[in-house]
Write a protein that holds these residues in place. Structure first.
Motif, PDB file in Angstrom:
ATOM      1  N   SER A   1    -128.986-111.589  35.251  1.00  0.00           N
ATOM      2  CA  SER A   1    -130.306-111.711  36.153  1.00  0.00           C
ATOM      3  C   SER A   1    -130.116-113.492  36.377  1.00  0.00           C
ATOM      4  N   THR A   2    -130.307-114.333  37.606  1.00  0.00           N
ATOM      5  CA  THR A   2    -130.188-115.326  37.296  1.00  0.00           C
ATOM      6  C   THR A   2    -131.343-116.316  36.870  1.00  0.00           C
TER       7      THR A   2
ATOM      8  N   SER B   1    -132.937-118.083  38.597  1.00  0.00           N
ATOM      9  CA  SER B   1    -134.268-117.980  38.359  1.00  0.00           C
ATOM     10  C   SER B   1    -135.517-116.331  38.825  1.00  0.00           C
ATOM     11  N   GLN B   2    -133.980-115.696  38.317  1.00  0.00           N
ATOM     12  CA  GLN B   2    -134.963-114.455  38.601  1.00  0.00           C
ATOM     13  C   GLN B   2    -134.898-113.774  36.658  1.00  0.00           C
TER      14      GLN B   2
ATOM     15  N   SER C   1    -138.153-110.503  35.177  1.00  0.00           N
ATOM     16  CA  SER C   1    -137.269-110.213  34.171  1.00  0.00           C
ATOM     17  C   SER C   1    -137.699-109.395  33.308  1.00  0.00           C
TER      18      SER C   1
ATOM     19  N   TRP D   1    -122.572-107.925  42.870  1.00  0.00           N
ATOM     20  CA  TRP D   1    -123.876-108.743  43.043  1.00  0.00           C
ATOM     21  C   TRP D   1    -124.706-107.573  43.714  1.00  0.00           C
TER      22      TRP D   1
ATOM     23  N   PRO E   1    -128.003-105.749  45.891  1.00  0.00           N
ATOM     24  CA  PRO E   1    -129.806-105.747  46.009  1.00  0.00           C
ATOM     25  C   PRO E   1    -130.567-104.940  45.133  1.00  0.00           C
TER      26      PRO E   1
ATOM     27  N   ARG F   1    -134.659-105.300  42.898  1.00  0.00           N
ATOM     28  CA  ARG F   1    -136.228-106.373  43.158  1.00  0.00           C
ATOM     29  C   ARG F   1    -135.883-106.850  44.315  1.00  0.00           C
ATOM     30  N   GLY F   2    -136.595-106.182  44.968  1.00  0.00           N
ATOM     31  CA  GLY F   2    -137.463-107.261  46.236  1.00  0.00           C
ATOM     32  C   GLY F   2    -136.134-107.388  47.304  1.00  0.00           C
TER      33      GLY F   2
ATOM     34  N   GLN G   1    -133.583-108.615  46.340  1.00  0.00           N
ATOM     35  CA  GLN G   1    -132.813-110.010  45.592  1.00  0.00           C
ATOM     36  C   GLN G   1    -131.372-109.370  45.523  1.00  0.00           C
ATOM     37  N   LEU G   2    -129.796-110.181  45.670  1.00  0.00           N
ATOM     38  CA  LEU G   2    -129.263-109.907  44.678  1.00  0.00           C
ATOM     39  C   LEU G   2    -128.932-110.014  43.191  1.00  0.00           C
ATOM     40  N   PHE G   3    -128.581-108.745  42.330  1.00  0.00           N
ATOM     41  CA  PHE G   3    -128.405-109.620  40.926  1.00  0.00           C
ATOM     42  C   PHE G   3    -127.278-108.457  40.442  1.00  0.00           C
TER      43      PHE G   3
END
Length: 124
Positions: free
Chosen positions: A39-40, A42-43, A47, A74, A76, A78-79, A81-83
């Motif tokens: 995760s980043t 912000s994620q 998580s 990277w 897509p 959850r929602g 978002q790129l993980f």
């Protein structure tokens, strides 16, 4: 994506084994999915709440994503978002730090004091 610093949560005993072997193969869930989940900044709190709720004895790995080269993708999730997903074992030298990730009295993970707390603190 260009987020250089990414994060992974794992059990402390898994990380200890990785230190001995030189690489971390991922958790059983990572193995089932075929990649190591990251995760980043912000994620990662979301998580932790979603995938590691109530789990004690964890460490938060801070990783240099640039050191993972083409094995890091990277994608897509959850929602939409790129993980970051790693399609290889995580080499120990790519880990910048490993911090305990204990549970607070409310059952929510306590992130290290140095961890970014707001979007302005997150450096890409």
């Amino acid at each position: 994506m260009t987020d250089r610093i990414i994060y992974h949560m794992c059990r402390a005993d898994e990380w200890e084994r990785a230190l001995s072997s030189g690489s971390y193969p991922g958790s059983s869930q990572d193995a089932a999915d075929g990649f190591i989940h990251f995760s980043t900044a912000s994620q990662v709190r979301e998580s932790a709440a979603k995938h590691r709720a109530g789990q004690d004895g964890l460490v938060l790995l801070t990783v240099d994503g640039d050191a993972l080269a083409a094995a890091l993708r990277w994608e897509p999730s959850r929602g939409g978002q790129l993980f970051p997903h790693l399609y290889a074992a995580l080499p120990v030298p790519a880990v910048l730090r490993a911090d305990p990730l204990p549970l607070g009295p409310d059952g929510v993970h306590l992130f290290p004091p140095s961890f970014p707390t707001s979007p302005e603190d997150i450096v890409p």
